[in-house]
Design a protein around this motif. Structure first.
Motif, PDB file in Angstrom:
ATOM      1  N   GLY A 130       0.798  -1.214   0.000  1.00  0.00           N
ATOM      2  CA  GLY A 130       0.000   0.000   0.000  1.00  0.00           C
ATOM      3  C   GLY A 130       0.833   1.268   0.000  1.00  0.00           C
ATOM      4  O   GLY A 130       0.503   2.244  -0.693  1.00  0.00           O
ATOM      5  N   LEU A 131       1.919   1.270   0.762  1.00  0.00           N
ATOM      6  CA  LEU A 131       2.775   2.447   0.841  1.00  0.00           C
ATOM      7  C   LEU A 131       3.658   2.599  -0.397  1.00  0.00           C
ATOM      8  O   LEU A 131       3.987   3.716  -0.796  1.00  0.00           O
ATOM      9  CB  LEU A 131       3.659   2.368   2.089  1.00  0.00           C
ATOM     10  CG  LEU A 131       2.933   2.394   3.437  1.00  0.00           C
ATOM     11  CD1 LEU A 131       3.909   2.116   4.578  1.00  0.00           C
ATOM     12  CD2 LEU A 131       2.219   3.719   3.665  1.00  0.00           C
ATOM     13  N   ARG A 187       8.046   8.871   2.991  1.00  0.00           N
ATOM     14  CA  ARG A 187       8.110   9.264   1.583  1.00  0.00           C
ATOM     15  C   ARG A 187       6.720   9.502   1.014  1.00  0.00           C
ATOM     16  O   ARG A 187       6.507  10.459   0.260  1.00  0.00           O
ATOM     17  CB  ARG A 187       8.835   8.185   0.773  1.00  0.00           C
ATOM     18  CG  ARG A 187      10.327   8.105   1.063  1.00  0.00           C
ATOM     19  CD  ARG A 187      10.945   6.869   0.456  1.00  0.00           C
ATOM     20  NE  ARG A 187      12.264   6.606   1.012  1.00  0.00           N
ATOM     21  CZ  ARG A 187      12.866   5.427   1.000  1.00  0.00           C
ATOM     22  NH1 ARG A 187      12.271   4.387   0.450  1.00  0.00           N
ATOM     23  NH2 ARG A 187      14.066   5.275   1.542  1.00  0.00           N
ATOM     24  N   LEU A 188       5.778   8.642   1.372  1.00  0.00           N
ATOM     25  CA  LEU A 188       4.418   8.817   0.867  1.00  0.00           C
ATOM     26  C   LEU A 188       3.808  10.109   1.396  1.00  0.00           C
ATOM     27  O   LEU A 188       3.114  10.830   0.669  1.00  0.00           O
ATOM     28  CB  LEU A 188       3.543   7.619   1.269  1.00  0.00           C
ATOM     29  CG  LEU A 188       2.063   7.719   0.890  1.00  0.00           C
ATOM     30  CD1 LEU A 188       1.891   7.881  -0.621  1.00  0.00           C
ATOM     31  CD2 LEU A 188       1.304   6.492   1.384  1.00  0.00           C
ATOM     32  N   ALA A 189       4.078  10.423   2.660  1.00  0.00           N
ATOM     33  CA  ALA A 189       3.473  11.602   3.283  1.00  0.00           C
ATOM     34  C   ALA A 189       3.877  12.893   2.577  1.00  0.00           C
ATOM     35  O   ALA A 189       3.091  13.847   2.534  1.00  0.00           O
ATOM     36  CB  ALA A 189       3.846  11.663   4.760  1.00  0.00           C
ATOM     37  N   VAL A 190       5.083  12.948   2.021  1.00  0.00           N
ATOM     38  CA  VAL A 190       5.551  14.183   1.375  1.00  0.00           C
ATOM     39  C   VAL A 190       5.383  14.131  -0.143  1.00  0.00           C
ATOM     40  O   VAL A 190       5.738  15.094  -0.832  1.00  0.00           O
ATOM     41  CB  VAL A 190       7.026  14.471   1.727  1.00  0.00           C
ATOM     42  CG1 VAL A 190       7.179  14.666   3.224  1.00  0.00           C
ATOM     43  CG2 VAL A 190       7.941  13.360   1.229  1.00  0.00           C
ATOM     44  N   SER A 191       4.868  13.018  -0.656  1.00  0.00           N
ATOM     45  CA  SER A 191       4.672  12.879  -2.099  1.00  0.00           C
ATOM     46  C   SER A 191       3.343  13.519  -2.518  1.00  0.00           C
ATOM     47  O   SER A 191       2.542  13.935  -1.678  1.00  0.00           O
ATOM     48  CB  SER A 191       4.674  11.409  -2.504  1.00  0.00           C
ATOM     49  OG  SER A 191       3.456  10.786  -2.125  1.00  0.00           O
ATOM     50  N   GLN A 192       3.125  13.545  -3.812  1.00  0.00           N
ATOM     51  CA  GLN A 192       1.866  14.070  -4.343  1.00  0.00           C
ATOM     52  C   GLN A 192       0.868  12.946  -4.612  1.00  0.00           C
ATOM     53  O   GLN A 192      -0.195  13.190  -5.176  1.00  0.00           O
ATOM     54  CB  GLN A 192       2.136  14.839  -5.640  1.00  0.00           C
ATOM     55  CG  GLN A 192       3.058  16.029  -5.483  1.00  0.00           C
ATOM     56  CD  GLN A 192       2.518  17.039  -4.482  1.00  0.00           C
ATOM     57  OE1 GLN A 192       1.359  17.446  -4.565  1.00  0.00           O
ATOM     58  NE2 GLN A 192       3.349  17.441  -3.535  1.00  0.00           N
ATOM     59  N   GLU A 193       1.205  11.712  -4.207  1.00  0.00           N
ATOM     60  CA  GLU A 193       0.339  10.566  -4.460  1.00  0.00           C
ATOM     61  C   GLU A 193      -0.891  10.593  -3.561  1.00  0.00           C
ATOM     62  O   GLU A 193      -0.846  11.070  -2.412  1.00  0.00           O
ATOM     63  CB  GLU A 193       1.100   9.260  -4.206  1.00  0.00           C
ATOM     64  CG  GLU A 193       2.253   9.003  -5.162  1.00  0.00           C
ATOM     65  CD  GLU A 193       1.794   8.542  -6.533  1.00  0.00           C
ATOM     66  OE1 GLU A 193       0.571   8.334  -6.717  1.00  0.00           O
ATOM     67  OE2 GLU A 193       2.649   8.410  -7.413  1.00  0.00           O
ATOM     68  N   GLN A 194      -1.992  10.084  -4.095  1.00  0.00           N
ATOM     69  CA  GLN A 194      -3.191   9.909  -3.277  1.00  0.00           C
ATOM     70  C   GLN A 194      -2.929   8.811  -2.257  1.00  0.00           C
ATOM     71  O   GLN A 194      -2.498   7.709  -2.608  1.00  0.00           O
ATOM     72  CB  GLN A 194      -4.376   9.521  -4.158  1.00  0.00           C
ATOM     73  CG  GLN A 194      -5.684   9.373  -3.393  1.00  0.00           C
ATOM     74  CD  GLN A 194      -6.846   9.024  -4.304  1.00  0.00           C
ATOM     75  OE1 GLN A 194      -6.657   8.836  -5.505  1.00  0.00           O
ATOM     76  NE2 GLN A 194      -8.031   8.927  -3.737  1.00  0.00           N
TER      77      GLN A 194
END
Length: 253
Positions: A130-131, A187-194
């Motif tokens: 998921g991450l 990394r996910l928290a600072v990305s532009q990904e949903q």
């Protein structure tokens, strides 16, 4: 409800492997997904295989009630990694398995219809998927997951003597790597990904309870939203049977 044990040759693994498949006989969700079924990839724990969930829980009945398909793979004791000295199980799980399963069965490709969950080692694998691929999964759930892999390999653990090196290689490089859920969360928290919906639970008497508390705190500090539940419980199937029903109720179907 159809229950199918499917054997096929996995090109990524260069060997034959098995998956357990559950297909609901009646699903109102299929009509809203273009004739395809929403699917939950359900991951096993350390020392188990694709049959573990059906042998020890009532997940087949729960899935029929929800109208969702289940795909349960086998990955040995790989800890859902591309092993340093072994097979590339994470590549198999994330790339080949969904494509093969969709070619065999009427499964939706849409992000909003794809979910992953697992217990113990499989809880780690579910959050890793998921991450790592938030664009592919609408939700990921960990039940009593072994989430703090850096602490696990450096402290008391259930790995066999040779396994850590075979799975992860030099553990000095584990922190911050693609196998470190804490780094993936940051990394996910600072990305532009949903962001996918995240769910985490653990019994307060479970030996992995501290792993779960520390990952939850890190995920929230990083800026992720996570549904977290704890209650009295140990590392056993009575607890997981109750909680997988809860996960199916929680999924954004």
């Amino acid at each position: 409800m159809a229950s199918i044990q499917c054997q096929f040759y996995a090109e990524t693994l260069a060997m034959s492997t098995s998956i357990q498949v559950i297909l609901p006989q009646h699903s109102s969700l299929r009509e809203s997904s273009g004739g395809k079924l929403p699917v939950l990839y359900l991951l096993h724990g350390l020392g188990a295989d694709h049959a573990e969930w059906l042998r020890h829980s009532s997940v087949e009945r729960y899935a029929e009630d929800k109208g969702i398909a289940l795909i349960m793979p086998s990955v040995g004791r790989s800890y859902y990694t591309d092993m340093k000295k072994g097979a590339p199980y994470f590549t198999y799980l994330s790339e080949e398995l969904p494509a093969v399963a969709r070619s065999f069965f009427p499964l939706s490709e849409r992000r909003e219809d794809n979910f992953v969950a697992g217990i113990s080692m499989g809880g780690y694998g579910a959050l890793k998927l998921g991450l790592s691929f938030p664009e592919r999964y609408a939700a990921a759930a960990s039940l009593s997951g072994g989430l703090d892999i850096v602490s696990r390999v450096n402290g008391p653990n259930s790995f066999l003597p040779y396994e850590v090196e075979c799975i992860f290689g030099n553990i000095d490089g584990l922190r911050g790597s693609e196998n470190d859920l804490f780094a993936l969360a940051s990394r996910l928290a600072v990305s532009q990904e949903q962001q996918p919906h995240l769910y985490q639970c653990c019994g307060t008497e479970d030996f992995l309870y501290k792993d779960n508390v520390s990952f939850r705190a890190h995920a929230i500090d990083a800026g992720l939203t996570i549904t977290y539940e704890e209650e009295p419980g140990e590392h056993e199937w009575g607890y997981w049977d109750r909680k997988i029903k809860r996960v199916l109720d929680w999924l954004p179907l």
